[in-house]
Design a protein around this motif. Sequence first.
Motif, short mmCIF file in Angstrom:
data_model
loop_
_atom_site.label_atom_id
_atom_site.label_comp_id
_atom_site.label_asym_id
_atom_site.label_seq_id
_atom_site.Cartn_x
_atom_site.Cartn_y
_atom_site.Cartn_z
N TYR A 96 50.78 46.09 43.77
CA TYR A 96 50.94 44.66 43.26
C TYR A 96 51.34 44.67 41.75
O TYR A 96 52.06 43.51 41.63
CB TYR A 96 49.65 44.08 43.37
CG TYR A 96 49.06 43.73 44.81
CD1 TYR A 96 49.51 42.68 45.56
CD2 TYR A 96 48.08 44.65 45.38
CE1 TYR A 96 49.31 42.74 46.76
CE2 TYR A 96 47.60 44.22 46.58
CZ TYR A 96 48.39 43.45 47.54
OH TYR A 96 48.02 43.21 48.83
N THR A 128 45.86 46.66 40.43
CA THR A 128 46.87 45.75 39.83
C THR A 128 46.97 44.44 40.63
O THR A 128 47.75 43.55 40.40
CB THR A 128 48.10 46.35 39.73
OG1 THR A 128 48.62 46.62 41.12
CG2 THR A 128 48.29 47.69 38.93
N ASP A 130 44.95 41.83 40.61
CA ASP A 130 44.63 40.53 39.78
C ASP A 130 45.89 40.20 38.82
O ASP A 130 46.20 38.90 38.65
CB ASP A 130 43.30 40.78 39.03
CG ASP A 130 42.14 41.00 39.53
OD1 ASP A 130 42.23 40.06 40.76
OD2 ASP A 130 41.04 41.44 39.03
N ALA A 133 48.29 38.34 40.95
CA ALA A 133 47.76 36.74 41.19
C ALA A 133 48.07 36.05 40.01
O ALA A 133 48.32 34.76 40.05
CB ALA A 133 46.29 36.93 41.52
N GLN A 134 47.59 36.41 38.75
CA GLN A 134 47.88 36.07 37.60
C GLN A 134 49.23 35.56 37.35
O GLN A 134 49.76 34.54 36.90
CB GLN A 134 47.30 36.55 36.37
CG GLN A 134 45.57 36.68 36.50
CD GLN A 134 45.25 37.67 35.47
OE1 GLN A 134 45.91 38.23 34.49
NE2 GLN A 134 43.96 38.05 35.35
N GLY A 163 41.69 36.75 48.45
CA GLY A 163 42.30 36.67 46.97
C GLY A 163 43.56 36.01 46.83
O GLY A 163 43.49 35.53 45.75
#
Length: 549
Positions: A96, A128, A130, A133-134, A163
């Motif tokens: 990710y 990775t 998160d 997604a950010q 998620g």
Amino acid sequence: MNTPVPGTDTSATHKWAELLSHRTIWKAVFAVLLGIAGALLLPKLFGEEFATRQAARLYAPLAGMAYGAGSRERVSVLLIDDASLAQAGQTWPASYGYYARLLRGVEIYRPRAVFLDIVFRDARPDPTFDAFAQRLCALQASGIKVYLAATAGSDGALRLRTGLDELRGRCFEPVAVTYQPDEVDKVAWSYPLEPRGPGGVARRSAALVIHDDFASRPIAAPAEAMALSWGLTPAREGLRRLVEERNESDGGTRADNAPVASPNEQGEAGRNSAMQAQSYCRADYGPWEIVPFGVRNARFNDAEKPVCVFHDTAYAYDLANGAEDTDSFLEHTFKDRIVMIGTARQFSNDYVNSPIHGRIPGVYLHAMALDNLDTYGDDYKHAATLGFNLQADNLKLLLLVAAGLLPVVLVRVVKECTHKESKHRGFKLTLSDAKRFICEAGWWSLRSAVEVMGSLILVIALLYVGEKWLDIGFLTVVDIAVFALAAEWFEWNERLVEWLFGPAKHRHDSKQHKTKVGLLEWLRQHSFTPPITHDESASKSQKGSTPPR
């Protein structure tokens, strides 16, 4: 007053009366009925014919030429191939974090929107995630719309992995990417605008959602499927990048950054260059695309290759290249455009078959569909099929079928008018017989040439009316044209009329010559009638006799 002998021409009026007899009228009626019945029933009974697809493939380059540049200045493609993964030290599936860095690199060039044609459905352990997604949320917050490919869940709604699903609407919009190739030749002739999922739930496709978000007038009541118009002329940058990638993967020397010119600009030497020979694709050859393959290949030597892609194309490894010319190229390719990110891995199944470009990454299907919607708007071409219903598209097709069969009726009338009955006599090696043979052969050749030209004009007229006025895809129009021509070329209506009414009686037939009778005449002869007595027979004979003059 003399009574004319039956079977002889006495005036032009008699000739036309014979021409427009009940046989010719029935032939015209059966031509129309057979064409409509064939267009309705044969695909249901036997499926779509492969020959129709081949005819559509021949016409596809012409449709691509007519399409022109379309709206490709608004759409670009970014490919993740094996070389890009290797350069970043990634294997498939990539982390990710890799996608987060990729999106950050694209964001620098300020596109209008980003579509990620990679489905994140199954959760997998990745520290990775998160960061990915950010990055999606940051991209959306910066004014760049984000779209993620999604598939339907058991309830028919589009779903993503845990998620990500919770971020829909706020950080991105999920879009449908379901697609089924043609059942006959596996070519992408159409694109589903609102594919149906479990329970009959309609899900809006990627191209439709993106178009409606940026168009001043969204598509009103979209059809379930759109007929695709594939552009012919390759993108300037798209052609260059594909050539460079293939040269590197084949172990050759990287091509110069200068764009590859079109065949008209290159000349004969350019067409035979090593760089073109190493490429899997080629430039388009304009009107030469519709000539037979052997002639085209003898002229250009690489006709077996498909035409290169229609949209500007960059590769993920370009984002890691700090060269000045690469930066200018990426800014031209991404700035103020819809950037569609897809994969082009060697062992991936995410590929589609284009009638012009051959086997290409699946992301180009969405790019071409969006290009069509941006170009045509509400006048996009419908992928309609004839059926037993009163829907608007079906009524348009029935109107097109009737319009295509009217020329068949006219051809039948002209054939009857120009028909010359041959005299049944042996051929001898005399000058008069030789002249007669040459005249008959010339007349047959002329009539055949006129029929061929008339058939081509009919097909072109149907394609023009169907596409320009009725907004019907050319594959459906070609299907209708095939049925309209078959009724005349195979003389189905002629055989049906002979089966019903018997063969036509020619003037040279004698009264004693026995001919086959049609079905209706046979039924009349074998139907039950009351017996006639000897007196009644004599009375009728006397009543019907004509006194001598």
